[in-house]
Design an enzyme around this catalytic site. Structure first.
Site, mmCIF file in Angstrom:
data_model
loop_
_atom_site.group_PDB
_atom_site.id
_atom_site.type_symbol
_atom_site.label_atom_id
_atom_site.label_comp_id
_atom_site.label_asym_id
_atom_site.label_seq_id
_atom_site.Cartn_x
_atom_site.Cartn_y
_atom_site.Cartn_z
ATOM 1 N N GLU A 54 0.843 -1.178 0.000
ATOM 2 C CA GLU A 54 0.000 0.000 0.000
ATOM 3 C C GLU A 54 0.886 1.238 0.000
ATOM 4 O O GLU A 54 1.968 1.217 0.568
ATOM 5 C CB GLU A 54 -0.908 0.008 1.242
ATOM 6 C CG GLU A 54 -1.950 -1.098 1.217
ATOM 7 C CD GLU A 54 -2.890 -1.065 2.411
ATOM 8 O OE1 GLU A 54 -2.683 -0.216 3.309
ATOM 9 O OE2 GLU A 54 -3.826 -1.869 2.450
ATOM 10 N N HIS A 110 -8.233 1.167 2.012
ATOM 11 C CA HIS A 110 -7.974 0.785 3.403
ATOM 12 C C HIS A 110 -8.756 1.687 4.368
ATOM 13 O O HIS A 110 -8.200 2.246 5.322
ATOM 14 C CB HIS A 110 -6.481 0.830 3.723
ATOM 15 C CG HIS A 110 -6.106 -0.063 4.873
ATOM 16 N ND1 HIS A 110 -4.859 -0.638 5.004
ATOM 17 C CD2 HIS A 110 -6.815 -0.491 5.949
ATOM 18 C CE1 HIS A 110 -4.816 -1.358 6.115
ATOM 19 N NE2 HIS A 110 -5.994 -1.274 6.707
#
Length: 330
Positions: A260, A279
């Site tokens: 990420e 997220h």
């Protein structure tokens, strides 16, 4: 006057948490959360609030560091064994975002079942006639497979079974002797082969890395959906993309990725049968406030010699008190 403790938060926390720290602590937020940036701050920090993955060597120059608190639950963001070796208490907040993630997962399942992520765009582009090809799914009687039966997995199971009449198949590495009767414990293979929706709630461990691989995805029904709001590393991306491309899986809802942030040109973003969120499953107004307040309280507890509510490495606590000449309140 005693100097204020210096507390580094890898990113901003809710004002309620900041206000709790303010009388006794100087709260520092770095300009970015890159590993090199965080390392530069470590020499002069008393406590660390963690919202991003830390590098394994983060503690090598952290001689003053007395407390590490996870702003949330997942401990894969923290090199716990290195912290323990360095004698630094680590705390987390196990129930701080359970409700938020449960609601996100249920919402994502609804979106997949009723095409909420695609229909608005189709309507704008193609007009009212898109309803002629629309066939949503009802949930009652369908099977949801839950991989990981901790707080969040059980919360999702309860909401979908009692709220919508879904059958629940469950798999967990640990034996769960007190599961509700409506959860049918079965093998991982059966969860994938028999479920209409599969949702992941397992921790990311060496044993669960790429748990969802080509072999498991080869067992799924072509009309099944996969939801992952746990950890990106649980899924082999190449295997999932292949299954989606070959129509061996109807779609997916993904909130977590490895690594990420998700690259702007990632294939997931090009697929209309993948619901992608950045997220955010755990980030409601309420949960962020709970996590920030809980983090602040844990920091203050450790710095003043009070054992935090959820100490991850309790074996070092007595040594910690001795090292910093603190007395644990009786």
């Amino acid at each position: 006057m005693h100097r204020k403790f210096r507390v580094l938060s890898t990113s901003k926390i809710d004002p309620l948490g900041s206000e709790m720290l303010a009388p006794l602590c100087e709260l520092i937020v770095p300009p970015d959360d890159r590993a090199d940036t965080l390392r530069r701050y470590m020499a002069d920090i008393d406590a660390l609030i963690v919202r991003v993955r830390l590098p394994d060597d983060i503690f090598t120059k952290a001689a003053r560091l007395k407390a590490i608190v996870r702003h949330g639950v997942g401990l894969d963001f923290i090199p716990v064994s290195q912290a323990t070796e360095a004698g630094i208490p680590v705390a987390n907040l196990p129930d701080s975002n359970t409700q938020a993630v449960v609601e996100h997962v249920v919402g994502a399942l609804f979106a997949l079942a009723r095409d909420f992520h695609r229909i608005p765009g189709l309507l704008k582009r193609e007009g009212w006639s898109v309803r002629q090809a629309y066939h949503g799914l009802e949930l009652r009687g369908r099977a949801v497979g839950i991989v990981g039966l901790g707080r969040i997995g059980l919360g999702v199971a309860t909401a979908l079974h009692h709220g919508f009449g879904m059958r629940v198949l469950g798999y967990d590495v640990a034996t769960q002797a007190t599961l509700p009767d409506f959860i049918v414990q079965t093998s991982l293979e059966s969860v994938f082969s028999e479920s209409d929706f599969i949702t992941l709630h397992a921790p990311l461990l060496p044993s669960t890395q790429h748990l969802v691989n080509a072999q498991l995805l080869g067992l799924v029904k072509p009309q099944a959906y996969l939801i992952n709001a746990a950890r990106g590393g649980l899924v082999d991306d190449s295997a999932l993309l292949e299954a989606l491309s070959e129509n061996r899986l109807a779609g997916a809802a993904l909130d977590v990725f490895e690594p990420e942030p998700l690259a702007a040109d990632h294939p997931y973003l090009q697929r209309d049968n993948v619901l992608v969120t950045p997220h955010t499953a755990a980030l409601t107004q309420e949960s962020v406030a709970r996590m920030s307040v809980g983090s602040a309280q844990a920091v203050l507890d450790v710095l003043h010699g009070r054992c935090p509510t959820n100490l991850v490495n309790p074996e070092i606590w007595d040594h910690y008190l001795e090292r910093w000449n603190l007395r644990s309140p009786r």
